[in-house]
Design an enzyme around this catalytic site. Structure first.
Site, PDB file in Angstrom:
ATOM      1  N   ALA A   1     -80.186  19.122  56.262  1.00  0.00           N
ATOM      2  CA  ALA A   1     -79.415  20.166  56.930  1.00  0.00           C
ATOM      3  C   ALA A   1     -77.929  20.118  56.621  1.00  0.00           C
ATOM      4  CB  ALA A   1     -79.612  20.059  58.448  1.00  0.00           C
TER       5      ALA A   1
ATOM      6  N   GLU B   1     -75.169  15.221  59.849  1.00  0.00           N
ATOM      7  CA  GLU B   1     -75.952  16.058  58.942  1.00  0.00           C
ATOM      8  C   GLU B   1     -76.261  17.419  59.552  1.00  0.00           C
ATOM      9  OE1 GLU B   1     -77.944  11.998  57.158  1.00  0.00           O
ATOM     10  OE2 GLU B   1     -79.090  13.276  58.517  1.00  0.00           O
TER      11      GLU B   1
ATOM     12  N   ILE C   1     -85.728  18.900  56.920  1.00  0.00           N
ATOM     13  CA  ILE C   1     -84.820  19.647  56.057  1.00  0.00           C
ATOM     14  C   ILE C   1     -83.518  18.872  55.937  1.00  0.00           C
ATOM     15  CG2 ILE C   1     -83.904  21.007  57.989  1.00  0.00           C
ATOM     16  CD1 ILE C   1     -83.614  23.353  55.982  1.00  0.00           C
TER      17      ILE C   1
ATOM     18  N   PHE D   1     -90.272  19.206  61.520  1.00  0.00           N
ATOM     19  CA  PHE D   1     -89.764  19.976  60.382  1.00  0.00           C
ATOM     20  C   PHE D   1     -88.658  19.202  59.698  1.00  0.00           C
ATOM     21  CE2 PHE D   1     -86.559  23.232  58.951  1.00  0.00           C
ATOM     22  CZ  PHE D   1     -87.264  23.664  57.834  1.00  0.00           C
TER      23      PHE D   1
ATOM     24  N   HIS E   1     -86.864  11.072  62.614  1.00  0.00           N
ATOM     25  CA  HIS E   1     -85.871  12.142  62.706  1.00  0.00           C
ATOM     26  C   HIS E   1     -86.068  12.977  63.970  1.00  0.00           C
ATOM     27  CE1 HIS E   1     -84.186  11.756  58.624  1.00  0.00           C
ATOM     28  NE2 HIS E   1     -85.416  11.408  58.269  1.00  0.00           N
ATOM     29  N   PRO E   2     -84.973  13.404  64.583  1.00  0.00           N
ATOM     30  CA  PRO E   2     -85.083  14.333  65.711  1.00  0.00           C
ATOM     31  C   PRO E   2     -85.396  15.731  65.192  1.00  0.00           C
ATOM     32  CG  PRO E   2     -82.780  14.030  65.158  1.00  0.00           C
ATOM     33  CD  PRO E   2     -83.557  13.094  64.259  1.00  0.00           C
TER      34      PRO E   2
END
Length: 307
Positions: A113, A78, A111, A109, A61-62
């Site tokens: 989003a 997203e 999440i 991190f 993930h970025p």
């Protein structure tokens, strides 16, 4: 419902970057439905994938707020709400806190989003930064699972006319484009999965309503809540699927709809006495199908638009 289809490792890696997870999901396939795939995904992610597999998935993930051209289409979708609400100052603060978070925990991190604004994401990042590493690792794994569920829904929402592994290849034709105009099920359907138990949730009362007050649409600040008219009710079966909650029609009326679930009766000790999901069907969507499931646990829930 689409026929049972096999998943390749490459299919699943678009959903979750853990190769162990991808291999296990591919082995467990084909899945007859999205619900079956979601149950398998939760079991595999929580019971079979180790910490190294979790970290491998996180690494795919970025950082939240990244706008690089290399970011995948799904990641951009997203993060669309966050990106559209990002100011220069928020972007700088996100970058700083992302770096601070990675330095403390050793991974990006995580999440889910979808639908969250940049200020909401930043506030959650700051809140979780105070966690102990073991607590935050588990929190990140739960967020990765939410993303996985959403992406599985996207993977299953396409009905390709070619092999399942070429969803982003040749043009996908819908039933409507192929010339079929008669539905075999109502335009709006739902099912409920109990993600705490890892099984379908049976015996939940379901109500479908439509907003009938043409003078004003429902809104967060709307105090006049008597505009809802009941279209139908049902109870989920042993597979967590509701019965018919509206008539089978070729074109559903555009407008606002609400599906409510009596979760308080299903789980009296839970936090939510009931769950209501409000969504809008636009003028250009009346011939489409809307599957609006509920993924429920006593202290959290999520939803998505399925097929």
């Amino acid at each position: 419902m689409a026929p049972a289809r096999p998943l390749s490792v490459e299919d699943v890696l678009r959903v979750n970057g853990s190769r162990r997870f991808a291999a296990a999901m591919a082995t467990a396939s084909p899945f007859a439905s999205l619900a079956d795939a979601l149950l398998a995904a939760r079991r595999i992610w929580l019971d079979e994938v180790d910490v190294n597999g979790w970290l491998e998935a996180f690494a795919a993930h970025p950082a939240i707020g990244t706008t690089s051209p290399s970011v995948s289409k799904w990641s951009k979708e997203e993060q669309s709400a966050a990106l559209s609400t990002t100011t220069d100052s928020t972007a700088q603060e996100l970058e700083e806190w992302n770096a601070r978070y990675r330095e403390k925990f050793g991974f990006v991190f995580m999440i889910c989003a979808s639908g969250r604004t940049a200020p909401e994401v930043l506030a959650e990042l700051k809140r979780r930064y105070a966690n102990r590493p073991i607590v935050e690792l588990e929190a990140a794994a739960q967020e990765e699972l939410k993303i996985t569920e959403l992406r599985l829904a996207k993977l299953f929402s396409s009905e390709p006319t070619v092999s399942f592994t070429t969803i982003e290849g040749p043009t996908i034709q819908s039933d409507k484009a192929a010339g079929s105009s008669n539905r075999t099920r109502p335009p709006i359907t739902t099912h409920v999965l109990d993600v705490a138990r890892g099984s379908p949730a049976s015996g939940i009362e379901v109500h479908l309503e439509m907003w009938k007050d043409v003078s004003a649409p429902p809104s967060f600040s709307n105090k006049y809540l008597n505009g809802w008219a009941t279209l139908g009710s049902s109870v989920t079966n042993k597979d967590g699927r509701s019965g018919q909650v509206m008539d089978i029609v070729d074109n559903v009326a555009p407008g606002f709809y609400r599906i409510s679930f009596n979760t308080g009766k299903y789980a009296p000790a839970g936090f939510f006495p009931y769950v209501s999901i409000i969504f809008e069907i636009k003028e250009n969507q009346t011939a489409e199908h809307f599957h609006v499931p509920l993924l429920y646990s006593p202290f959290s829930f999520t939803t998505y638009r399925g097929s």
